[in-house]
Structures are given as C-alpha cells and as structure tokens.
Enzyme design. Structure first.
Site, mmCIF file in Angstrom:
data_model
loop_
_atom_site.group_PDB
_atom_site.id
_atom_site.type_symbol
_atom_site.label_atom_id
_atom_site.label_comp_id
_atom_site.label_asym_id
_atom_site.label_seq_id
_atom_site.Cartn_x
_atom_site.Cartn_y
_atom_site.Cartn_z
ATOM 1 N N GLY A 159 11.387 3.730 0.044
ATOM 2 C CA GLY A 159 10.066 3.624 -0.570
ATOM 3 C C GLY A 159 9.065 3.032 0.403
ATOM 4 O O GLY A 159 9.443 2.285 1.320
ATOM 5 N N GLN A 182 1.498 -1.046 3.191
ATOM 6 C CA GLN A 182 2.438 -1.355 4.271
ATOM 7 C C GLN A 182 2.057 -0.698 5.588
ATOM 8 O O GLN A 182 2.551 -1.090 6.646
ATOM 9 C CB GLN A 182 3.862 -0.937 3.885
ATOM 10 C CG GLN A 182 4.449 -1.769 2.762
ATOM 11 C CD GLN A 182 5.851 -1.336 2.446
ATOM 12 O OE1 GLN A 182 6.063 -0.420 1.666
ATOM 13 N NE2 GLN A 182 6.842 -1.964 3.065
ATOM 14 N N CYS A 204 12.948 -5.022 2.074
ATOM 15 C CA CYS A 204 11.638 -4.376 2.222
ATOM 16 C C CYS A 204 11.397 -4.095 3.699
ATOM 17 O O CYS A 204 11.719 -4.934 4.542
ATOM 18 C CB CYS A 204 10.550 -5.311 1.685
ATOM 19 S SG CYS A 204 8.876 -4.673 1.883
ATOM 20 N N HIS A 263 9.092 -2.317 -7.207
ATOM 21 C CA HIS A 263 8.891 -2.884 -5.867
ATOM 22 C C HIS A 263 7.612 -2.322 -5.224
ATOM 23 O O HIS A 263 6.794 -3.074 -4.686
ATOM 24 C CB HIS A 263 10.121 -2.562 -4.999
ATOM 25 C CG HIS A 263 10.042 -3.050 -3.592
ATOM 26 N ND1 HIS A 263 10.844 -4.059 -3.089
ATOM 27 C CD2 HIS A 263 9.245 -2.685 -2.549
ATOM 28 C CE1 HIS A 263 10.536 -4.280 -1.820
ATOM 29 N NE2 HIS A 263 9.583 -3.449 -1.465
ATOM 30 N N HIS A 281 3.711 -3.912 -4.357
ATOM 31 C CA HIS A 281 2.971 -3.811 -3.085
ATOM 32 C C HIS A 281 1.496 -3.485 -3.358
ATOM 33 O O HIS A 281 0.605 -4.038 -2.711
ATOM 34 C CB HIS A 281 3.553 -2.704 -2.201
ATOM 35 C CG HIS A 281 4.688 -3.151 -1.326
ATOM 36 N ND1 HIS A 281 4.592 -4.187 -0.430
ATOM 37 C CD2 HIS A 281 5.956 -2.673 -1.196
ATOM 38 C CE1 HIS A 281 5.753 -4.337 0.215
ATOM 39 N NE2 HIS A 281 6.596 -3.431 -0.230
HETATM 40 NI NI NI Z 1 8.573 -3.117 0.316
#
Ligand code: NI
Length: 169
Positions: A45, A50, A92, A134, A138
């Site tokens: 993912g 990110q 992560c 999750h 984010h």
């Molecule tokens: Ni993550």
C-alpha cells in the site's frame, strides 16, 4: 516513474491531505507513479502523502503486482463502515526497519473514485481492512507509530531520532 518515499518526520506525512477536485491526467500520472513506487519498494500500500503529494489518493495491492485484479486505487476515499477489531504486526514504507502491533478494524468498506474517476466501493477483511485503515490514516496525517502508546511508541520514536541525528534516516 518511481518517486522517492518520504520517511517519518517529513512534514507532509504529518498533515491531513486535501480532497482531489477532479481526476485529471496529472492525478492519473500520480496514481501510476504511486503504483510503480509501491511495487518497486516492494509494499502492499502507498498513500500520496508518502511521495510528498498532499492529496487524498491511495493505492493498495496485496499481491504486490502478481494479480492485476488485486490493484485498488482510491481517490477521495471514505469509510462506509468499519467494524470489529484485529491486532497484527504492522510496518510502513515510511518507517523502514520498524514494526509494531496495531489495533485495526477486522472489516472495512471503502468508497471512493477509481483511476478513471468512477465511483467504486470495496469491502476488505483481515489484511485488506488493515491496509485500508493504514492508508486512510496516512491521508489524515497519521503514521502507524502515532497509533502506538507509551513505551512502544517512545522506543520507536527515540530510535528514529537517533538515526536522524546521525544522518541515517
Ligand atoms: Ni504506511
């Protein structure tokens, strides 16, 4: 294009992302880059924050590219339902080298737009429900470390700070 993945501590990872106004070719390029970046990492993912883009977009693929139908793209995702509870080890791509047990819903239904801008709704249980929560975190500016409490959280943040001080983060 593979984009660099930001690490815990980078500002954009700790701020809520904005709604996408329209699924334009630029947004589709972002999605394609995110998929490529997720597969290269490799990970199951990735959220736009990110890769430094503060937009509400995430991609998930539990097969990491082995099963084309497993790729899920969500623009402006929202939970229709979350229920139950599961406790599993979690990591992560923005917190490499660290894992911890995080409480997540056992079942989650997410609604959002796909890569073509069409609405879709997907139900996830187990690992998929965990991945949905999750990635949604984010987009709200939260990393799994933020879900931890007490000593467990201190241990990880302290080690990250130490790595950052010595230029290894
Ligand atoms: Ni993550």
């Amino acid at each position: 294009m593979i984009r660099p993945i930001l690490r815990y501590g980078a500002e954009v990872l700790h701020q809520p992302a904005s709604e996408v106004a329209a699924v334009t070719p630029d947004v589709q390029t972002l999605i394609d880059d995110m998929v490529q970046t997720m597969y290269a990492a490799p990970g199951i993912g990735l959220a736009a924050t990110q890769v430094g883009v503060p937009l509400r977009v995430f991609v998930v693929d539990l097969s990491v590219g082995r099963q084309a139908t497993d790729l899920l793209v969500f623009v402006n995702p929202e939970f229709v339902l979350t229920e139950g509870r599961q406790f599993e080890d979690e990591g992560c791509l923005s917190v490499p080298g660290f894992n911890a047990t995080v409480a997540r819903p056992a079942r989650a239904v997410v609604r959002g737009l796909d890569r073509d801008g069409n609405p879709h709704t997907v139900e996830g249980t187990g690992l998929l429900a965990r991945a949905f929560q999750h990635e949604m975190d984010h987009l709200d500016g939260a990393v799994f470390v933020d879900r931890l409490r007490g000593l467990q959280k201190q241990l990880i943040t302290r080690r990250i700070r130490r790595l950052a001080r010595t230029g290894k983060w």
